[in-house]
Design an enzyme around this catalytic site. Structure first.
Site, PDB file in Angstrom:
ATOM      1  N   GLY A 170       5.451  21.361  11.010  1.00 47.38           N
ATOM      2  CA  GLY A 170       6.641  21.172  11.336  1.00 47.38           C
ATOM      3  C   GLY A 170       7.459  20.297  10.271  1.00 47.38           C
ATOM      4  O   GLY A 170       8.363  19.430  10.845  1.00 47.38           O
TER       5      GLY A 170
ATOM      6  N   VAL B 267      12.392  12.237  11.197  1.00 49.34           N
ATOM      7  CA  VAL B 267      11.941  11.927  10.149  1.00 49.34           C
ATOM      8  C   VAL B 267      11.815  10.372   9.344  1.00 49.34           C
ATOM      9  O   VAL B 267      11.112   9.878   9.276  1.00 49.34           O
ATOM     10  CB  VAL B 267      12.106  13.255   9.033  1.00 49.34           C
ATOM     11  CG1 VAL B 267      10.844  13.137   7.641  1.00 49.34           C
ATOM     12  CG2 VAL B 267      11.741  14.598   9.803  1.00 49.34           C
TER      13      VAL B 267
ATOM     14  N   GLY C  45       8.730   9.102   9.236  1.00 47.81           N
ATOM     15  CA  GLY C  45       7.982   9.575   8.076  1.00 47.81           C
ATOM     16  C   GLY C  45       7.144  10.766   8.488  1.00 47.81           C
ATOM     17  O   GLY C  45       7.186  11.175   9.783  1.00 47.81           O
TER      18      GLY C  45
ATOM     19  N   HIS D  90       0.695  -1.153   0.274  1.00 46.82           N
ATOM     20  CA  HIS D  90      -0.645   0.362  -0.104  1.00 46.82           C
ATOM     21  C   HIS D  90       1.219   1.023  -0.145  1.00 46.82           C
ATOM     22  O   HIS D  90       1.849   1.402   0.768  1.00 46.82           O
ATOM     23  CB  HIS D  90      -0.858  -0.070   1.344  1.00 46.82           C
ATOM     24  CG  HIS D  90      -1.962   1.156   1.457  1.00 46.82           C
ATOM     25  ND1 HIS D  90      -1.700   2.748   1.449  1.00 46.82           N
ATOM     26  CD2 HIS D  90      -3.257   0.426   0.695  1.00 46.82           C
ATOM     27  CE1 HIS D  90      -3.529   2.709   0.944  1.00 46.82           C
ATOM     28  NE2 HIS D  90      -3.835   2.167   1.042  1.00 46.82           N
TER      29      HIS D  90
END
Length: 567
Positions: free
Chosen positions: A166, A174, A178, A85
């Site tokens: 952000g 990050v 993510g 996905h």
């Protein structure tokens, strides 16, 4: 569960569908918030993704979502994630969906605040999509998630593609979490319409008839002809008849039938019952019959209520009947039990939430059980509770006469007028049934306040303040009962003057019950007001109660005189 009637659904998608220990930690974070009900956890191994559904009051849902996103950021490392996905973050997408008592615009505002908080406190950059989008193009989830996780270094370095909250250069934080896409969207209903055919082609034809996108316009033969293009080279489409819908036809081996499978993306634009009727119409035009409807997933209660009322109105029948009966009309009208029994308690969001808060409600007792509970030596339920119940019975009698009148032979042209009376009666009865338990709860508050400690002077002051607050509440609740019960007189008077003459005495008894309710609740106002230290407030409440008592006496006398004059 919280009694807040504003209900929001949240359906976050987490980038983990294989490790149940990780998934459980996330759902535990959701369930750690009081007032939230976890409805469904749907992990997918191939997609390596889990869809979680929970509901509750807006503030509680936002808090649960915040905690879940934080936990996902701790236990999911996107650097090691692989799945079928599309995905961009540990919490990939986080939509808030209005269920009842709240608008899409309000959910959008909540989503923006939630995104800002996630970015600030969890250090997870957030994009806003759908109704909460700051940029028109970001309404589309695919635009926000373009390039997926692998494109984040480039996107974070580009001001035009940076997150709404952000934004910062790509770093280890990050890389691990993510980014998350937070938004608000309307409730989506996934529904399949069962057909008395095995032809996928015929099912697709019906789907193309109704879906908003429609079908390609073709040269010559409308089926095999070449699709026509516009000046820009885009296929020209013939729109379908239903806005905010997507649909296809397919064949289901399990049932041995074809279906029109539809997503209704905005139930305010196209309600379920309107979609059902239109699919039926288009199917009939092609010699096919819709045999029933299959709801996939959960639905808001209002979907069935609106459908039931719609079909009752088409029959020129009163809509002022109990909610359960309206829902049953919807179930039978759309054939929701065609393939398997449809249980509203398992499919309606509000009912799934109610299960936790219905325990020990007086209104759920049998008539015998209610009387026996009242007879016990405990002081509650008492006179205030019984007054509310008498008012509810008065409203029920007036509503009964309205419903009998709406269906009386020879009065067909008056059904809508009596239906409106019955609707009003149901609303009054529902409010008074709520007050049955609220009155007992008010008395229990007083008892709880008297049980507070009184050791220190501070304890005594706090206890005294709590007692006064509880007493004021216990005075205001029966006053609400008086006001609601007084509304019964207008209903019963109308039924005596206009309603089915065979039910004249029923309307008269309704007025008697309403008078007993007003006077009984008035006694409770006075006895509780006597304990209030704020005498100005107390006298104002007593004066309002006395005025209602006088009005109730006059109204009941007027109505019963009219009843006896007609008997």
């Amino acid at each position: 569960m919280n009694n807040d009637k504003r209900i929001v659904e949240c359906v976050p998608n987490f980038s983990e569908g294989r490790d149940m220990n990780v998934i459980r930690q996330i759902t535990d974070a959701v369930e750690s918030v009081e007032g939230v009900k976890l409805l469904n956890v749907d992990p997918g191994e191939a997609t390596n993704r889990t869809v979680v559904t929970f509901v509750g009051a807006p503030e509680a849902v936002c808090e649960a979502a915040f905690r879940a996103v934080g936990k996902a950021g701790e236990v999911i490392d996107m650097r090691r994630h692989h799945g079928a996905h599309p995905r961009m973050g540990a919490t990939d997408v986080l939509p808030l969906i209005p269920v009842s008592g709240i608008t899409l615009e309000e959910c959008a505002a909540l989503a923006r605040k939630l995104a800002e908080r996630i970015a600030a406190e969890h250090r997870i950059p957030c994009y806003c999509y759908e109704a909460s989008a700051f940029k028109p193009e970001r309404k589309n989830l695919a635009v926000c998630r373009a390039g997926e996780y692998e494109a984040l270094p480039e996107k974070l370095a580009n001001p035009d593609k940076a997150p709404d909250f952000g934004a910062r250069p790509y770093d280890e934080g990050v890389a691990r979490t993510g980014c998350t896409v937070v938004g608000a969207r309307d409730f989506l209903i996934a529904v399949n319409y069962n057909l008395n055919t095995t032809s996928t082609r015929r099912a697709n034809a019906i789907a193309f008839d109704v879906r908003e996108k429609g079908r390609p316009k073709r040269e010559g033969n409308p089926i095999t002809g070449k699709p026509m293009k516009d000046a820009d080279g885009k296929t020209i489409m013939i729109p379908g008849t239903l806005k905010a819908t997507k649909a296809i036809g397919w064949y289901i081996d399990e049932y041995g039938i074809a279906q029109v499978s539809m997503n209704i993306t905005d139930i305010n634009v196209t309600p379920l019952h309107k979609a059902f009727d239109e699919v039926c119409r288009c199917a009939q035009n092609r010699g096919i019959r819709v045999t029933g409807t299959e709801i996939v997933g959960l639905i808001p209660k209002r979907t069935l209520i609106e459908a039931g009322r719609y079909f009752l109105e088409k029959q020129h029948r009163s809509t002022g009947i109990p909610e359960e009966d309206i829902i049953n009309i919807a179930i039978h009208s759309m054939g929701l039990s065609d393939l398997r029994p449809f249980n509203p308690r398992e499919k309606v969001i509000e009912f799934l939430m109610e299960d936790d808060k219905k325990a020990d409600r007086l209104v759920d007792l049998t008539v015998k059980g209610f009387a026996e509970e009242t007879s016990r030596e405990s002081p509650a339920p008492g006179g205030g509770t019984i007054s509310a119940y008498m008012g509810a019975l008065g409203a029920a009698l007036g509503t009964m006469v309205a419903n009998l009148s709406s269906h009386k032979a020879g009065w067909d042209d008056r059904w809508a007028d009596f239906s409106r009376y019955a609707d009003r009666g149901q609303a009054i009865m529902t409010r008074l049934l709520e007050l049955v338990d609220e009155d007992t709860q008010a008395f229990n508050r007083i008892m709880a306040a008297f049980g507070l400690p009184k050791v220190t002077e501070a304890d005594k002051a706090a206890r005294s303040e709590a007692i006064q607050a509880a007493t004021l509440y216990a005075t205001e609740v029966p006053l609400q009962t008086m006001k609601a019960s007084y509304e019964v007189f207008d209903l019963c008077r109308a039924m005596v003057e206009e309603g089915n003459p065979n039910s004249l005495s029923d309307a008269g008894v309704g007025a008697l019950a309403a008078r007993a309710a007003v006077l009984g609740a008035g006694m409770n106002v006075k006895i509780n007001a006597a304990s209030l230290k704020d005498r100005v407030k107390a006298e104002a409440l007593i004066a309002e109660a006395e005025a209602l008592i006088a009005q109730a006496n006059a109204a009941e006398h007027d109505i019963t005189e009219k009843v006896f004059a007609k008997l």
